[in-house]
Design a protein around this motif. Sequence first.
Motif, PDB file in Angstrom:
ATOM      1  N   ASP A  48       0.838  -1.204   0.000  1.00  0.00           N
ATOM      2  CA  ASP A  48       0.000   0.000   0.000  1.00  0.00           C
ATOM      3  C   ASP A  48       0.870   1.250   0.000  1.00  0.00           C
ATOM      4  OD1 ASP A  48      -1.416   2.276   1.619  1.00  0.00           O
ATOM      5  OD2 ASP A  48      -3.053   0.989   0.944  1.00  0.00           O
ATOM      6  N   GLU A  49       1.883   1.266   0.850  1.00  0.00           N
ATOM      7  CA  GLU A  49       2.791   2.415   0.938  1.00  0.00           C
ATOM      8  C   GLU A  49       3.488   2.659  -0.404  1.00  0.00           C
ATOM      9  OE1 GLU A  49       4.575   5.663   2.757  1.00  0.00           O
ATOM     10  OE2 GLU A  49       3.055   4.359   3.637  1.00  0.00           O
ATOM     11  N   ALA A  50       3.962   1.596  -1.041  1.00  0.00           N
ATOM     12  CA  ALA A  50       4.630   1.734  -2.340  1.00  0.00           C
ATOM     13  C   ALA A  50       3.661   2.254  -3.401  1.00  0.00           C
ATOM     14  CB  ALA A  50       5.224   0.396  -2.766  1.00  0.00           C
ATOM     15  N   LEU A  51       2.427   1.753  -3.398  1.00  0.00           N
ATOM     16  CA  LEU A  51       1.431   2.231  -4.361  1.00  0.00           C
ATOM     17  C   LEU A  51       1.094   3.695  -4.130  1.00  0.00           C
ATOM     18  CD1 LEU A  51      -1.076  -0.769  -4.488  1.00  0.00           C
ATOM     19  CD2 LEU A  51       0.669  -0.167  -6.181  1.00  0.00           C
ATOM     20  N   GLU A  52       0.952   4.081  -2.865  1.00  0.00           N
ATOM     21  CA  GLU A  52       0.664   5.484  -2.539  1.00  0.00           C
ATOM     22  C   GLU A  52       1.787   6.387  -3.054  1.00  0.00           C
ATOM     23  OE1 GLU A  52      -2.020   6.889  -1.322  1.00  0.00           O
ATOM     24  OE2 GLU A  52      -3.094   5.171  -0.501  1.00  0.00           O
ATOM     25  N   ASN A  53       3.026   5.953  -2.866  1.00  0.00           N
ATOM     26  CA  ASN A  53       4.168   6.753  -3.314  1.00  0.00           C
ATOM     27  C   ASN A  53       4.206   6.875  -4.832  1.00  0.00           C
ATOM     28  OD1 ASN A  53       4.998   7.206  -0.680  1.00  0.00           O
ATOM     29  ND2 ASN A  53       6.421   5.496  -0.681  1.00  0.00           N
ATOM     30  N   ARG A  54       3.811   5.803  -5.519  1.00  0.00           N
ATOM     31  CA  ARG A  54       3.898   5.800  -6.980  1.00  0.00           C
ATOM     32  C   ARG A  54       2.675   6.417  -7.658  1.00  0.00           C
ATOM     33  NH1 ARG A  54       5.349   0.523 -10.657  1.00  0.00           N
ATOM     34  NH2 ARG A  54       5.184   1.565 -12.665  1.00  0.00           N
ATOM     35  N   TYR A  55       1.481   6.134  -7.145  1.00  0.00           N
ATOM     36  CA  TYR A  55       0.251   6.536  -7.829  1.00  0.00           C
ATOM     37  C   TYR A  55      -0.625   7.502  -7.026  1.00  0.00           C
ATOM     38  CZ  TYR A  55       1.181   2.386 -10.705  1.00  0.00           C
ATOM     39  OH  TYR A  55       1.751   1.456 -11.527  1.00  0.00           O
ATOM     40  N   GLY A  56      -0.284   7.743  -5.774  1.00  0.00           N
ATOM     41  CA  GLY A  56      -1.162   8.469  -4.865  1.00  0.00           C
ATOM     42  C   GLY A  56      -1.535   9.875  -5.265  1.00  0.00           C
ATOM     43  N   LYS A  57      -0.721  10.526  -6.064  1.00  0.00           N
ATOM     44  CA  LYS A  57      -1.015  11.902  -6.491  1.00  0.00           C
ATOM     45  C   LYS A  57      -1.678  11.973  -7.870  1.00  0.00           C
ATOM     46  CE  LYS A  57       1.321  13.941  -3.076  1.00  0.00           C
ATOM     47  NZ  LYS A  57       0.620  13.903  -1.844  1.00  0.00           N
ATOM     48  N   LEU A  58      -1.856  10.834  -8.523  1.00  0.00           N
ATOM     49  CA  LEU A  58      -2.392  10.835  -9.882  1.00  0.00           C
ATOM     50  C   LEU A  58      -3.907  10.968  -9.953  1.00  0.00           C
ATOM     51  CD1 LEU A  58      -0.203   8.060 -11.547  1.00  0.00           C
ATOM     52  CD2 LEU A  58       0.144  10.535 -11.565  1.00  0.00           C
ATOM     53  N   TYR A  59      -4.590  10.538  -8.873  1.00  0.00           N
ATOM     54  CA  TYR A  59      -6.045  10.563  -8.870  1.00  0.00           C
ATOM     55  C   TYR A  59      -6.531  11.173  -7.564  1.00  0.00           C
ATOM     56  CZ  TYR A  59      -5.328   7.351 -12.704  1.00  0.00           C
ATOM     57  OH  TYR A  59      -4.915   6.801 -13.890  1.00  0.00           O
ATOM     58  N   PRO A  60      -7.625  11.935  -7.617  1.00  0.00           N
ATOM     59  CA  PRO A  60      -8.142  12.536  -6.381  1.00  0.00           C
ATOM     60  C   PRO A  60      -8.810  11.475  -5.503  1.00  0.00           C
ATOM     61  CG  PRO A  60      -9.619  13.002  -8.204  1.00  0.00           C
ATOM     62  CD  PRO A  60      -8.413  12.305  -8.795  1.00  0.00           C
ATOM     63  N   LEU A  61      -8.675  11.654  -4.205  1.00  0.00           N
ATOM     64  CA  LEU A  61      -9.354  10.763  -3.266  1.00  0.00           C
ATOM     65  C   LEU A  61     -10.861  10.963  -3.341  1.00  0.00           C
ATOM     66  CD1 LEU A  61      -7.303  11.120   0.046  1.00  0.00           C
ATOM     67  CD2 LEU A  61      -7.385   9.153  -1.482  1.00  0.00           C
ATOM     68  N   HIS A  62     -11.582   9.930  -2.988  1.00  0.00           N
ATOM     69  CA  HIS A  62     -13.031  10.059  -2.796  1.00  0.00           C
ATOM     70  C   HIS A  62     -13.228  11.149  -1.740  1.00  0.00           C
ATOM     71  CE1 HIS A  62     -17.054   9.170  -1.376  1.00  0.00           C
ATOM     72  NE2 HIS A  62     -17.241   8.441  -2.470  1.00  0.00           N
ATOM     73  N   PRO A  63     -14.217  12.014  -1.875  1.00  0.00           N
ATOM     74  CA  PRO A  63     -14.403  13.117  -0.921  1.00  0.00           C
ATOM     75  C   PRO A  63     -14.546  12.683   0.538  1.00  0.00           C
ATOM     76  CG  PRO A  63     -15.862  13.374  -2.812  1.00  0.00           C
ATOM     77  CD  PRO A  63     -15.178  12.060  -2.965  1.00  0.00           C
ATOM     78  N   ASN A  64     -15.036  11.483   0.789  1.00  0.00           N
ATOM     79  CA  ASN A  64     -15.200  11.002   2.161  1.00  0.00           C
ATOM     80  C   ASN A  64     -13.997  10.227   2.688  1.00  0.00           C
ATOM     81  OD1 ASN A  64     -17.762  12.078   2.263  1.00  0.00           O
ATOM     82  ND2 ASN A  64     -18.739  10.183   1.603  1.00  0.00           N
ATOM     83  N   ARG A  65     -12.953  10.126   1.898  1.00  0.00           N
ATOM     84  CA  ARG A  65     -11.786   9.314   2.274  1.00  0.00           C
ATOM     85  C   ARG A  65     -10.715  10.196   2.900  1.00  0.00           C
ATOM     86  NH1 ARG A  65     -10.283   3.726   2.393  1.00  0.00           N
ATOM     87  NH2 ARG A  65      -8.139   3.548   1.699  1.00  0.00           N
ATOM     88  N   PRO A  66     -10.212   9.838   4.114  1.00  0.00           N
ATOM     89  CA  PRO A  66      -9.109  10.599   4.714  1.00  0.00           C
ATOM     90  C   PRO A  66      -7.830  10.485   3.870  1.00  0.00           C
ATOM     91  CG  PRO A  66     -10.127   9.132   6.332  1.00  0.00           C
ATOM     92  CD  PRO A  66     -10.674   8.766   4.988  1.00  0.00           C
ATOM     93  N   ALA A  67      -7.005  11.492   3.929  1.00  0.00           N
ATOM     94  CA  ALA A  67      -5.730  11.485   3.211  1.00  0.00           C
ATOM     95  C   ALA A  67      -4.789  10.446   3.808  1.00  0.00           C
ATOM     96  CB  ALA A  67      -5.096  12.866   3.263  1.00  0.00           C
TER      97      ALA A  67
END
Length: 133
Positions: free
Chosen positions: A21-40
Amino acid sequence: MVNPQMEEWEDFLKKSFDEIDEALENRYGKLYPLHPNRPAKGETASKSRDGLFNVGAAFSPGFGSEHGRGWVVEVDMVTLAKVPKSVQSEIEETVASMLREKMEAAYPGRGIRIARDGAAFKIYGNIGVKHRL
C-alpha cells in the motif's frame, strides 16, 4: 482456539499489504483525487482506511476456481475519477509482483503461488497450515 501458523500467515499478509500500500501510494497516490469522504494518506491508524488504496485479501473456498481455495487479492482505488483499465491492470500486476517477492522471501520452497484466477489474483498453495490450499 487460534492456530499459531494461521496467525503467522495473517500477520505476514497484513504487513505485506501495508508495505505494498505504501509503495502504491508513493507511486500513484497523487495521480487521482481521493473520494471526498476518504481521509488522506496517514490520517488514520490503518493504511486500509486512508489514502488512495486499500489492498488486502479475502479467503475463498474456491468453488468454480481454476486454482481452488486460497486468498483473493483485492486492490481498491478509492476515487471517483475514471481510472483507465490499463492503469488498473498495471497496479494489479505491480501488487502481484511485489507480493510474489515477499512470499518467496518469507516462505521459500513452500510452493505458494499467486496467479490470475478469473478477473482477480489469487494466492494459493501450501502455506503450511495443516492442509494444502
